[in-house]
Design a protein around this motif. Sequence first.
Motif, PDB file in Angstrom:
ATOM      1  N   LEU A 141     -65.559  61.973 -26.281  1.00 50.53           N
ATOM      2  CA  LEU A 141     -66.778  62.393 -26.970  1.00 50.53           C
ATOM      3  C   LEU A 141     -68.048  61.836 -26.317  1.00 50.53           C
ATOM      4  O   LEU A 141     -69.117  61.869 -26.904  1.00 50.53           O
ATOM      5  N   ARG A 161     -70.724  62.621 -33.310  1.00 55.25           N
ATOM      6  CA  ARG A 161     -69.637  62.380 -32.356  1.00 55.25           C
ATOM      7  C   ARG A 161     -68.801  61.178 -32.765  1.00 55.25           C
ATOM      8  O   ARG A 161     -67.581  61.197 -32.626  1.00 55.25           O
ATOM      9  N   LEU A 192     -69.387  70.162 -28.260  1.00 60.60           N
ATOM     10  CA  LEU A 192     -68.417  69.918 -29.342  1.00 60.60           C
ATOM     11  C   LEU A 192     -67.445  71.095 -29.492  1.00 60.60           C
ATOM     12  O   LEU A 192     -66.266  70.893 -29.757  1.00 60.60           O
ATOM     13  N   ARG A 195     -64.792  70.507 -27.065  1.00 57.49           N
ATOM     14  CA  ARG A 195     -63.857  69.471 -27.508  1.00 57.49           C
ATOM     15  C   ARG A 195     -62.881  70.043 -28.545  1.00 57.49           C
ATOM     16  O   ARG A 195     -61.692  69.759 -28.531  1.00 57.49           O
TER      17      ARG A 195
END
Length: 327
Positions: A141, A161, A192, A195
Motif C-alpha cells: 500500500l 491506506r 487502490l 490493489r
Amino acid sequence: MLRRPMPSLVPDRLAEHDSDPIVACEGVAKRYGDRLAVDHIDLAVPAGLCFGLLGPNGAGKTTMLRMIYGATPPSAGIVRVFGLDVTQHTRRVRMRLGVTLQENALVEVLSAVENLRIFARYHRLPRVTSERRIEELLDFLELRSHATLPVRALSGGFQRRVAIAVSLIHRPELLILDEPTTGLDPAVRLALWERIRELRSAGTTVLLTTHYMDEAQRLCDRLAILSAGRVVADGSPAALIRQHLAAQALELTLPAGEDARVLAEIRDVRTLRMGRRLVLFADDATALLETLRERGRTGDPSAVVVRPANLEDVFLALTGTALEGDA
Ligand SMILES: Nc1ncnc2c1ncn2[C@@H]1O[C@H](COP(=O)(O)OP(=O)(O)OP(=O)(O)O)[C@@H](O)[C@H]1O
Ligand SMILES: [Mg+2]
C-alpha cells in the motif's frame, strides 16, 4: 503508487467449495424503531469475485455490511458467511474476514506500524509472521515513507491506506470495504483499484460499497443496487445496462413539457429525464437520432450527444429519476 512486485497475499485458507457463496443472506431485515433499514434482502456473493453494493444515501448498504461482519444482528432472516451463521459464530467468521469501515477505525495517536501490530495481536499472529506481513503491507500500500508517523498526522488518502492494510494483516478470505475510495484523489483511487484487483486475483473475495459508478463499472464483477432497503437489481455491470436500458444513449436538451411530442410514434425506447436533458436508450442511437431529425424533434441541435449507456444511467433509472418507456 506502488511499482514493486506483489507480495504473497494469497489468503491463508481458500474456500473449500468454490461454488458455495462466501456470503449468503436469506430474507435479511434490519429494523431501527419504525424504520426498516434493510427490507428482507436475499443476496449471494460468489467466491473469488469483487461484488459491489450500490445505492443512494440511506439505502441500507452499511447496515447490510454490518450484519455480514457481525457488528449487529439481523432483525429477521439469516446471514451466512463461509457457510456459518454469523450471529452464532461471530468470532470464527471475523477471524477469516477483513473490514474497512466508512470511517477509518484506527488508533490515531499511534503509527501505521503500531496499528498493524495491534490488529496482528488481535488475530493472534506469531510475532515473526506479523512483522513479515507488516513489511509486505507497507510495500503493497506504499506506506513505507509514512509508516512511523501518528495516523492523525496523515492525509485522508494515507489514513485510508493504513485502514486497508490493517484489514489485510491476517490475509482474510473475504475483504469488506465500505466506500473505500470516497474523498480520495484520482491517482490514489486508481492505485487502490489496482490493489483490490490484485487481491481478487490472489483469491480474496471482495465486497464493497461505492457511490462512484465508474468504480463499480470498472472494478466489480457483480453488483446489487439497493434502494430503500431492497435490492432493485443485480448482475454484472454490462448485464444491468443491457437488461434495464440499452447499449446506447441519445441525450437531447429540451423542456420537460415536450417529451410526449418527441416520443410520439417512437417505440421500444426507454427514457430518463435529467433536468433539461431527455435521455433516450436504444441499441442504435444514431438511427434513432436520424428519425428524430427527420421529424424535427431533437430540441437544441448543438446539444445532441450520442454515447454508450452506462451504470450511472441504470442507477438513476432504478433509484432516482423516473424511468419511462413503452418497452
Ligand atoms: N444505528 C442506527 N440507528 C438508527 N437508524 C440507523 C442506524 N444505522 C442506520 N440507520 C438508518 O438506516 C438507514 C440505512 O442506513 P445505512 O447507513 O445502512 O445507509 P447507507 O446505504 O450506508 O447510506 P450512505 O450511502 O449514506 O452511507 C438510514 O435511514 C439510517 O438512518
Ligand atoms: Mg454507508
